[in-house]
Design an enzyme around this catalytic site. Structure first.
Site, short mmCIF file in Angstrom:
data_model
loop_
_atom_site.label_atom_id
_atom_site.label_comp_id
_atom_site.label_asym_id
_atom_site.label_seq_id
_atom_site.Cartn_x
_atom_site.Cartn_y
_atom_site.Cartn_z
N HIS B 58 0.99 -1.14 0.08
CA HIS B 58 0.08 0.02 0.20
C HIS B 58 0.85 1.29 0.11
CE1 HIS B 58 -3.92 -1.72 1.59
NE2 HIS B 58 -3.60 -2.49 0.63
N GLU B 60 0.75 3.94 1.65
CA GLU B 60 1.32 4.21 3.08
C GLU B 60 2.49 3.43 3.41
OE1 GLU B 60 -1.80 3.33 1.91
OE2 GLU B 60 -3.36 3.92 3.44
N CYS B 88 -6.01 1.65 5.98
CA CYS B 88 -6.57 0.26 6.29
C CYS B 88 -6.06 -0.02 7.77
CB CYS B 88 -6.56 -0.89 5.39
SG CYS B 88 -4.74 -1.29 5.20
N CYS B 91 -2.28 -0.31 7.57
CA CYS B 91 -1.46 0.82 7.39
C CYS B 91 -1.64 1.69 8.87
CB CYS B 91 -1.88 1.68 6.40
SG CYS B 91 -1.48 0.79 4.80
#
Lengths: 151, 151
Positions: B58, B60, B88, B91
């Site tokens: 991801h 992040e 999410c 993260c």
């Protein structure tokens, strides 16, 4: 039974413990993990947060990346993760995305583990715990006692 | 005010949106992130889960690793993360470990965002949301509509 089934949870958790011991030898919080599919290890990893200066370098995260790389796909649907400490929110969150079939962890982590933190796993993921918990917890305790004495 | 302070949240979220657009162009779910310290961008990243075959890739997560690498230390205490979609569980769990000072996200993610999932942030982390949410949500919507039409 043991003779007929050498590749049981104890066998794979011992492999995860060997990874934790490697982390311990490196001065890392001693957590190790392996991921298996069809009783074959496809990823081994240990915590490297200090060495890599990276909070995301937990054993589980590296094992997930490594297993997906081995399989050539990002989903770990038929895989089992063996890890010596209960996964944290981050790792449980990654396992959620991976759709991993089964998590087996040794020692519990009441303060930072996913259970008490309330992290959601994928609905298809099952969880077992407790196998080799004494050994895994003893190694962690030894690490933190030694670290305290050094400071 | 805008003339005197060019480096406001809108400025940095626009940079995160540029990252999201890069993800879109690559066929990735369009989420982008930047991390700043003292109004300077020290990390830029976009979602790469498809390209890397890795659920942990991801925007992040990559930005956290990159910012820590830049700073030479794993804690992001004085940093702000700008991200185009609500983080999410994974993260947010990584941000918890990083001790990041501030999270600014654009669009909300009611089904998989950390808020409704109940993920715990570090007690010192503050959260702002909503800036450029229309643009961020529109890009995501466009991506999913096009993807549906291709299948």
């Amino acid at each position: 039974m043991a003779l007929l089934e050498p590749f049981d949870d104890y066998y794979f958790m011992k492999k995860a413990m060997q990874e934790a011991e490697t982390a311990y030898d490196l001065g890392e919080i001693p957590v190790g993990a392996v991921i298996t599919i069809n009783n074959t290890i496809i990823a081994r990893a240990h915590n490297l947060t200090e060495r890599l200066n990276d909070v995301t370098a937990h054993a589980e995260m590296q094992a997930i990346t490594s297993a997906a790389n081995y399989l050539g796909g990002k989903y770990l649907k038929d895989c089992t993760l063996y890890v010596t400490l209960e996964p944290c929110q981050m790792c449980a969150g990654a396992l959620y995305w991976s759709q991993l079939s089964r998590i087996v962890y040794a020692a519990s982590d009441p303060s930072r583990g996913f259970k008490n933190m309330g992290t959601h796993l994928h609905p298809k993921t099952t969880v077992s715990s407790g196998i080799m918990q004494m050994e895994a917890a003893a190694l962690l305790k030894r690490f933190f006692i030694e670290k305290r004495n050094l400071n």
